[in-house]
Design a protein around this motif. Sequence first.
Motif, PDB file in Angstrom:
ATOM      1  N   MET A 177       0.841  -1.204   0.000  1.00  0.00           N
ATOM      2  CA  MET A 177       0.000   0.000   0.000  1.00  0.00           C
ATOM      3  C   MET A 177       0.880   1.261   0.000  1.00  0.00           C
ATOM      4  O   MET A 177       1.811   1.384   0.769  1.00  0.00           O
ATOM      5  CB  MET A 177      -0.879  -0.020   1.253  1.00  0.00           C
ATOM      6  CG  MET A 177      -1.868   1.101   1.287  1.00  0.00           C
ATOM      7  SD  MET A 177      -3.121   0.868   2.578  1.00  0.00           S
ATOM      8  CE  MET A 177      -2.218   0.148   3.914  1.00  0.00           C
ATOM      9  N   THR A 178       0.575   2.146  -0.909  1.00  0.00           N
ATOM     10  CA  THR A 178       1.363   3.379  -0.982  1.00  0.00           C
ATOM     11  C   THR A 178       1.054   4.250   0.230  1.00  0.00           C
ATOM     12  O   THR A 178      -0.079   4.301   0.682  1.00  0.00           O
ATOM     13  CB  THR A 178       0.968   4.173  -2.253  1.00  0.00           C
ATOM     14  OG1 THR A 178       0.687   3.245  -3.290  1.00  0.00           O
ATOM     15  CG2 THR A 178       2.063   5.118  -2.655  1.00  0.00           C
ATOM     16  N   LYS A 179       2.075   4.923   0.712  1.00  0.00           N
ATOM     17  CA  LYS A 179       1.870   5.814   1.849  1.00  0.00           C
ATOM     18  C   LYS A 179       1.177   7.075   1.346  1.00  0.00           C
ATOM     19  O   LYS A 179       1.676   7.775   0.470  1.00  0.00           O
ATOM     20  CB  LYS A 179       3.245   6.159   2.453  1.00  0.00           C
ATOM     21  CG  LYS A 179       3.149   6.815   3.795  1.00  0.00           C
ATOM     22  CD  LYS A 179       2.850   5.803   4.866  1.00  0.00           C
ATOM     23  CE  LYS A 179       2.658   6.508   6.201  1.00  0.00           C
ATOM     24  NZ  LYS A 179       1.872   5.705   7.124  1.00  0.00           N
ATOM     25  N   ARG A 180       0.000   7.334   1.900  1.00  0.00           N
ATOM     26  CA  ARG A 180      -0.740   8.516   1.468  1.00  0.00           C
ATOM     27  C   ARG A 180      -1.052   9.400   2.661  1.00  0.00           C
ATOM     28  O   ARG A 180      -1.203   8.910   3.777  1.00  0.00           O
ATOM     29  CB  ARG A 180      -2.079   8.101   0.847  1.00  0.00           C
ATOM     30  CG  ARG A 180      -1.983   7.628  -0.565  1.00  0.00           C
ATOM     31  CD  ARG A 180      -3.265   6.981  -0.984  1.00  0.00           C
ATOM     32  NE  ARG A 180      -3.551   5.804  -0.161  1.00  0.00           N
ATOM     33  CZ  ARG A 180      -4.577   4.990  -0.350  1.00  0.00           C
ATOM     34  NH1 ARG A 180      -5.431   5.246  -1.293  1.00  0.00           N
ATOM     35  NH2 ARG A 180      -4.758   3.955   0.420  1.00  0.00           N
ATOM     36  N   SER A 181      -1.219  10.688   2.392  1.00  0.00           N
ATOM     37  CA  SER A 181      -1.650  11.593   3.456  1.00  0.00           C
ATOM     38  C   SER A 181      -3.139  11.341   3.702  1.00  0.00           C
ATOM     39  O   SER A 181      -3.823  10.739   2.859  1.00  0.00           O
ATOM     40  CB  SER A 181      -1.420  13.040   3.037  1.00  0.00           C
ATOM     41  OG  SER A 181      -2.296  13.349   1.970  1.00  0.00           O
ATOM     42  N   ARG A 207      -3.398  11.470  -8.441  1.00  0.00           N
ATOM     43  CA  ARG A 207      -3.031  12.037  -7.143  1.00  0.00           C
ATOM     44  C   ARG A 207      -2.862  13.550  -7.247  1.00  0.00           C
ATOM     45  O   ARG A 207      -3.389  14.312  -6.443  1.00  0.00           O
ATOM     46  CB  ARG A 207      -1.743  11.368  -6.623  1.00  0.00           C
ATOM     47  CG  ARG A 207      -1.512  11.603  -5.143  1.00  0.00           C
ATOM     48  CD  ARG A 207      -0.387  10.778  -4.574  1.00  0.00           C
ATOM     49  NE  ARG A 207       0.860  10.978  -5.286  1.00  0.00           N
ATOM     50  CZ  ARG A 207       1.505  10.029  -5.966  1.00  0.00           C
ATOM     51  NH1 ARG A 207       1.018   8.816  -6.044  1.00  0.00           N
ATOM     52  NH2 ARG A 207       2.651  10.287  -6.589  1.00  0.00           N
ATOM     53  N   ARG A 262     -10.677   1.268   6.985  1.00  0.00           N
ATOM     54  CA  ARG A 262      -9.742   1.985   7.859  1.00  0.00           C
ATOM     55  C   ARG A 262     -10.217   3.423   8.064  1.00  0.00           C
ATOM     56  O   ARG A 262     -10.230   3.943   9.179  1.00  0.00           O
ATOM     57  CB  ARG A 262      -8.353   1.983   7.195  1.00  0.00           C
ATOM     58  CG  ARG A 262      -7.257   2.579   8.037  1.00  0.00           C
ATOM     59  CD  ARG A 262      -5.900   2.063   7.572  1.00  0.00           C
ATOM     60  NE  ARG A 262      -5.537   2.512   6.234  1.00  0.00           N
ATOM     61  CZ  ARG A 262      -4.809   3.608   5.990  1.00  0.00           C
ATOM     62  NH1 ARG A 262      -4.383   4.329   6.997  1.00  0.00           N
ATOM     63  NH2 ARG A 262      -4.511   3.967   4.759  1.00  0.00           N
ATOM     64  N   ASP A 288      -8.952   0.055   2.783  1.00  0.00           N
ATOM     65  CA  ASP A 288      -8.777   1.493   3.020  1.00  0.00           C
ATOM     66  C   ASP A 288     -10.088   2.146   3.452  1.00  0.00           C
ATOM     67  O   ASP A 288     -10.107   3.014   4.329  1.00  0.00           O
ATOM     68  CB  ASP A 288      -8.277   2.185   1.740  1.00  0.00           C
ATOM     69  CG  ASP A 288      -6.785   1.978   1.554  1.00  0.00           C
ATOM     70  OD1 ASP A 288      -6.127   1.590   2.535  1.00  0.00           O
ATOM     71  OD2 ASP A 288      -6.294   2.197   0.432  1.00  0.00           O
ATOM     72  N   GLU A 347      -5.395  12.644   0.993  1.00  0.00           N
ATOM     73  CA  GLU A 347      -5.323  11.796  -0.208  1.00  0.00           C
ATOM     74  C   GLU A 347      -6.157  10.534  -0.031  1.00  0.00           C
ATOM     75  O   GLU A 347      -6.861  10.102  -0.944  1.00  0.00           O
ATOM     76  CB  GLU A 347      -3.864  11.423  -0.502  1.00  0.00           C
ATOM     77  CG  GLU A 347      -3.075  12.569  -1.113  1.00  0.00           C
ATOM     78  CD  GLU A 347      -1.594  12.256  -1.276  1.00  0.00           C
ATOM     79  OE1 GLU A 347      -0.944  12.947  -2.066  1.00  0.00           O
ATOM     80  OE2 GLU A 347      -1.085  11.341  -0.602  1.00  0.00           O
ATOM     81  N   LEU A 348      -6.075   9.966   1.163  1.00  0.00           N
ATOM     82  CA  LEU A 348      -6.867   8.759   1.445  1.00  0.00           C
ATOM     83  C   LEU A 348      -8.362   9.083   1.336  1.00  0.00           C
ATOM     84  O   LEU A 348      -9.136   8.331   0.731  1.00  0.00           O
ATOM     85  CB  LEU A 348      -6.533   8.235   2.856  1.00  0.00           C
ATOM     86  CG  LEU A 348      -7.377   7.062   3.347  1.00  0.00           C
ATOM     87  CD1 LEU A 348      -7.164   5.825   2.482  1.00  0.00           C
ATOM     88  CD2 LEU A 348      -7.055   6.724   4.813  1.00  0.00           C
TER      89      LEU A 348
END
Lengths: 238, 157
Positions: A1-5, B146, A25, A22, A8-9
């Motif tokens: 899983m990419t680290k997102r702020s 993004r 979560r 996600d 962003e999530l």
Amino acid sequence: MTKRSLPELIDDVVVGLASEEDIARLETLAAENPDIAFAIARARQRFLALDETADELPLPEGFWERLNAKLDDRTEVPNDDTPGNVVDMAAMRGKLRRWRLSALSSIAASVALVAVLGWSTLSRQDVAVIAVLLNDQGEAVALVEAMEDNTTRVTLLEQAEVPSEMVMQVWTKPEDTGPPVSLGLLESGTSRTLTVDGLPTPHLLQLYEITTEPAGGSPTNLPTGPILGKGLAKVPVI
Amino acid sequence: MRLMQIEGSRMLGVATRFMRRADLSEDAVQETFVMIWRRAGQFDPSRGTAKGWIYTILRNRCLTMLRQEQRDIATAPEVIDQSLDDHVLQTAWDRLDTASDLRKCLEALDEGTRHAILSSYVLGLSHGEIAGRMSAPLGSVKSWLRRGLSKLRECMS
């Protein structure tokens, strides 16, 4: 899983790019932190205009009947996925189911749904009393939910036949031995929320009723016309 | 009742854009109504509008069903009529209120990024599906999305 702020999530979940993990979560985070819940709601609101661009498609024949059957099935199922801090609506649903059954079968499903959607715009915890208004045949014609400040949601459960020069007027008796007080008019002949200032907090067994009055409302400021429905308030068990 | 008819019809429209099949779309809307019923007590008006809440439940339900379908039936991407999807996206774009902030902010994005965002929101396409449709590398699509979403957030705040 990419680290997102976190923003962003939230966007990924709202736009539909997030995985089920996600989404779960984020729901957990939102349940614990109102600021996050608010940020999600704001993000949803940003995109809502796109949902409004969808076609309005006619609902297939039998849609409401099939839904009604599904709702009946589920009514008896324990609400096992409800977190502990959420009000248990099982008792309410049971009551609504009975009202639903008491209504004409052809409009039964829509009655239930109107009630649910009506509810969904007021928080359960804020409703001080609820009254089901019955006509002289004992049929439920309206659901009244009053908040402590007398904001009153009136959900009609049947299409009332009101002559064009007349209007429905909603009344209550804040004091059992006092005169009825007008809560407002249902000018469009449809369900609506009424607000009125200066009345005491609604109480158990407070009378609510809807009468038919001349356009503009009762000339005497007291009920003069035939009663479409009346009922005594109960305090919801929550 | 009229409100429910209208909202139900719109919900069916949203579901059809995702599911593409009438039977699945009806299922999604019905399941959504059942969830609304079961979760009415969880709705908190201080955290957003009832409409936003309802459409979120619907959209999540559609996405779950879509992902499930994809797992159950290995539908080859070429089976899906892409021109139909392009038409759906164009219609959504044409109907989006030109005075709305969302429209103005989406207009400020480059066409590819806008297309990717709309494909995701309106059709429920995943990163991989968008990359396939646009014949672009997955990494590029992820970064367009993004950056695009971040610009939108900034533009609309």
